[in-house]
Scaffold this active site. Structure first.
Site, PDB file in Angstrom:
ATOM      1  N   THR A   1      36.491  54.280  24.876  1.00 47.26           N
ATOM      2  CA  THR A   1      37.599  53.337  24.959  1.00 47.26           C
ATOM      3  C   THR A   1      37.759  52.541  23.676  1.00 47.26           C
ATOM      4  O   THR A   1      38.862  52.430  23.121  1.00 47.26           O
ATOM      5  CB  THR A   1      37.405  52.381  26.149  1.00 47.26           C
ATOM      6  OG1 THR A   1      37.380  53.149  27.365  1.00 47.26           O
ATOM      7  CG2 THR A   1      38.540  51.375  26.227  1.00 47.26           C
TER       8      THR A   1
ATOM      9  N   ASP B   1      45.136  48.238  33.998  1.00 44.03           N
ATOM     10  CA  ASP B   1      44.291  47.313  33.227  1.00 44.03           C
ATOM     11  C   ASP B   1      44.795  47.142  31.800  1.00 44.03           C
ATOM     12  O   ASP B   1      44.006  47.109  30.850  1.00 44.03           O
ATOM     13  CB  ASP B   1      42.839  47.815  33.188  1.00 44.03           C
ATOM     14  CG  ASP B   1      42.259  48.067  34.573  1.00 44.03           C
ATOM     15  OD1 ASP B   1      42.702  47.414  35.532  1.00 44.03           O
ATOM     16  OD2 ASP B   1      41.357  48.920  34.693  1.00 44.03           O
TER      17      ASP B   1
ATOM     18  N   ARG C   1      42.365  42.594  38.274  1.00 41.86           N
ATOM     19  CA  ARG C   1      41.107  42.841  38.977  1.00 41.86           C
ATOM     20  C   ARG C   1      39.969  42.502  38.020  1.00 41.86           C
ATOM     21  O   ARG C   1      40.121  42.570  36.793  1.00 41.86           O
ATOM     22  CB  ARG C   1      41.024  44.286  39.465  1.00 41.86           C
ATOM     23  CG  ARG C   1      41.187  45.358  38.387  1.00 41.86           C
ATOM     24  CD  ARG C   1      41.127  46.746  38.998  1.00 41.86           C
ATOM     25  NE  ARG C   1      41.248  47.812  37.996  1.00 41.86           N
ATOM     26  CZ  ARG C   1      41.010  49.093  38.240  1.00 41.86           C
ATOM     27  NH1 ARG C   1      40.619  49.487  39.459  1.00 41.86           N
ATOM     28  NH2 ARG C   1      41.140  50.008  37.292  1.00 41.86           N
TER      29      ARG C   1
ATOM     30  N   TRP D   1      36.831  42.845  35.772  1.00 40.46           N
ATOM     31  CA  TRP D   1      36.073  43.901  35.105  1.00 40.46           C
ATOM     32  C   TRP D   1      34.687  43.369  34.738  1.00 40.46           C
ATOM     33  O   TRP D   1      34.558  42.317  34.100  1.00 40.46           O
ATOM     34  CB  TRP D   1      36.819  44.360  33.850  1.00 40.46           C
ATOM     35  CG  TRP D   1      36.119  45.446  33.082  1.00 40.46           C
ATOM     36  CD1 TRP D   1      35.437  46.503  33.591  1.00 40.46           C
ATOM     37  CD2 TRP D   1      36.053  45.586  31.660  1.00 40.46           C
ATOM     38  NE1 TRP D   1      34.940  47.299  32.582  1.00 40.46           N
ATOM     39  CE2 TRP D   1      35.313  46.757  31.387  1.00 40.46           C
ATOM     40  CE3 TRP D   1      36.570  44.835  30.590  1.00 40.46           C
ATOM     41  CZ2 TRP D   1      35.055  47.184  30.080  1.00 40.46           C
ATOM     42  CZ3 TRP D   1      36.312  45.265  29.294  1.00 40.46           C
ATOM     43  CH2 TRP D   1      35.573  46.430  29.042  1.00 40.46           C
TER      44      TRP D   1
END
EC number: 3.1.1.11
Length: 358
Positions: free
Chosen positions: A121, A207, A268, A270
């Site tokens: 990522t 996200d 949400r 992480w």
């Protein structure tokens, strides 16, 4: 297929001309002229008419103090890294619109890395900013990874911009991608790094604004792409360290989408590497929220329940903002809201005030 959206926003106090020494920001501006004071100016032009034809070449030349990199209209492909030893870099697009200058690459987490393995990522970022005091104005950053064209790649996180430096600011900038578009982070879990976004446009699906930075979004449009699924996506995934009282703040923003009603979550929590100290914070206040956000606006992330994170709203409006009783839709009290402000998030011990000076 990713659907691109153009957003016209007010210029605000900062203009391309002000960043290039008060001269008109045109493609005919003379390259290499000093700005006055301690700044220097580098012109990038894809057609070879500037000092450099590529963005990374200009960053590599930005030594010995603050530098303005003025970019003439065009699309500039290739990975860009602004290292920590290049503080005070400013990139300004010389076009009339944000879309006239595009800085992009097309790698995902699972894209093979020529050095071995995959990019991951972090490595997928089109632009990585480690230099403190970075600024960008009037341009577009994008990750053009095409999910449909690469069904063999399952790890599809594809970052357009990764910030890890402190005191970074963006005005009239577009951030385009799908999953994990904007990675607002810091150099270490307990290191505070501040980022400011004003009159910007951010789009993605899963996200697409995430990380542990202290990041303020003011007067921005945050657009959720339609994946055609349920859930349709998640806007934020903060991983704010428990020792940092300030994570993500959205003030006077617009949350929009073409997705079906009540199919997108505001965020949400992480927890990178299952870190229990990553108690993410997202505060959304005084903002318009469209109908893609449902009555339950927040989601669990794996085994991590959203009520344990620091999620809250205040005085939002629009069809997706009608507050339901806690705990489904936590709301700040007026007293709490008085402490969750743009200055509170940005000032720090050094009094940084980009909201006043840019």
């Amino acid at each position: 297929m990713r659907r691109r959206t153009f957003l016209g926003l007010s210029t605000g106090a900062l203009t391309a001309a002000s960043l290039v020494g008060g001269r008109a920001a045109s493609a005919s501006a003379s390259p290499g002229l000093p700005l006055g004071g301690h700044e220097r100016r580098i012109v990038v032009a894809a057609d070879g008419s500037g000092d450099f034809a590529g963005i990374q070449e200009a960053v590599d030349a930005a030594v010995g103090g603050d530098t303005v990199i003025a970019v003439r209209p065009g699309t500039y492909m290739g990975r860009v890294v602004v290292p920590s030893d290049r503080p005070g870099v400013t990139m300004v697009g010389l076009g009339r619109r944000m879309g006239d200058v595009v800085i992009a690459d097309d790698r995902a987490n699972g894209t093979p890395n020529p050095a071995g393995g995959t990019w991951g990522t972090t490595g997928s970022a089109s632009v990585t900013i480690d230099g403190a005091g970075f600024r960008a104005h009037n341009l577009t950053f994008a990750n053009l990874f095409d999910e449909a064209a690469h069904p063999e790649i399952t790890n599809r996180q594809a970052v357009a911009v990764l910030t890890r430096g402190d005191r970074v600011a963006f005005t009239r900038v577009r951030f385009l991608g799908n999953q994990d578009t904007l990675y607002a982070n810091s150099s270490a879990a307990t290191t505070v790094a501040r980022a400011y976004f004003r009159d910007c446009y951010v789009e993605g699906d899963v996200d697409f604004i995430f990380g542990r930075a202290t990041a303020v979004f003011e007067r921005c449009r945050v657009h959720s792409l339609d994946r055609g699924s349920i859930p349709n996506g998640y806007v934020t995934a903060p991983s704010t360290d428990i020792g940092n009282p300030h994570g993500f703040l959205f003030a006077r923003c617009a949350f929009t989408s073409d997705a079906a009603a009540a199919t997108v979550f505001l965020g949400r929590p992480w927890h990178p590497s299952q870190d229990p100290n990553a108690i993410g914070q997202t505060i959304i206040r005084d903002s318009r929220i469209e109908a893609h956000i449902g009555a339950t606006a927040w989601s669990d992330f794996g085994t991590w329940p959203w009520p344990d994170a620091r999620f809250a709203e205040y005085r939002n409006f629009g069809p997706g903002a009608a507050p339901s009783p806690d705990p489904d839709r936590p709301q700040l009290t007026p007293a709490e809201a008085a402490t969750q402000t743009v200055p509170a998030f940005l000032r720090g011990a050094d009094g940084w005030a980009p909201d006043r000076h840019l």
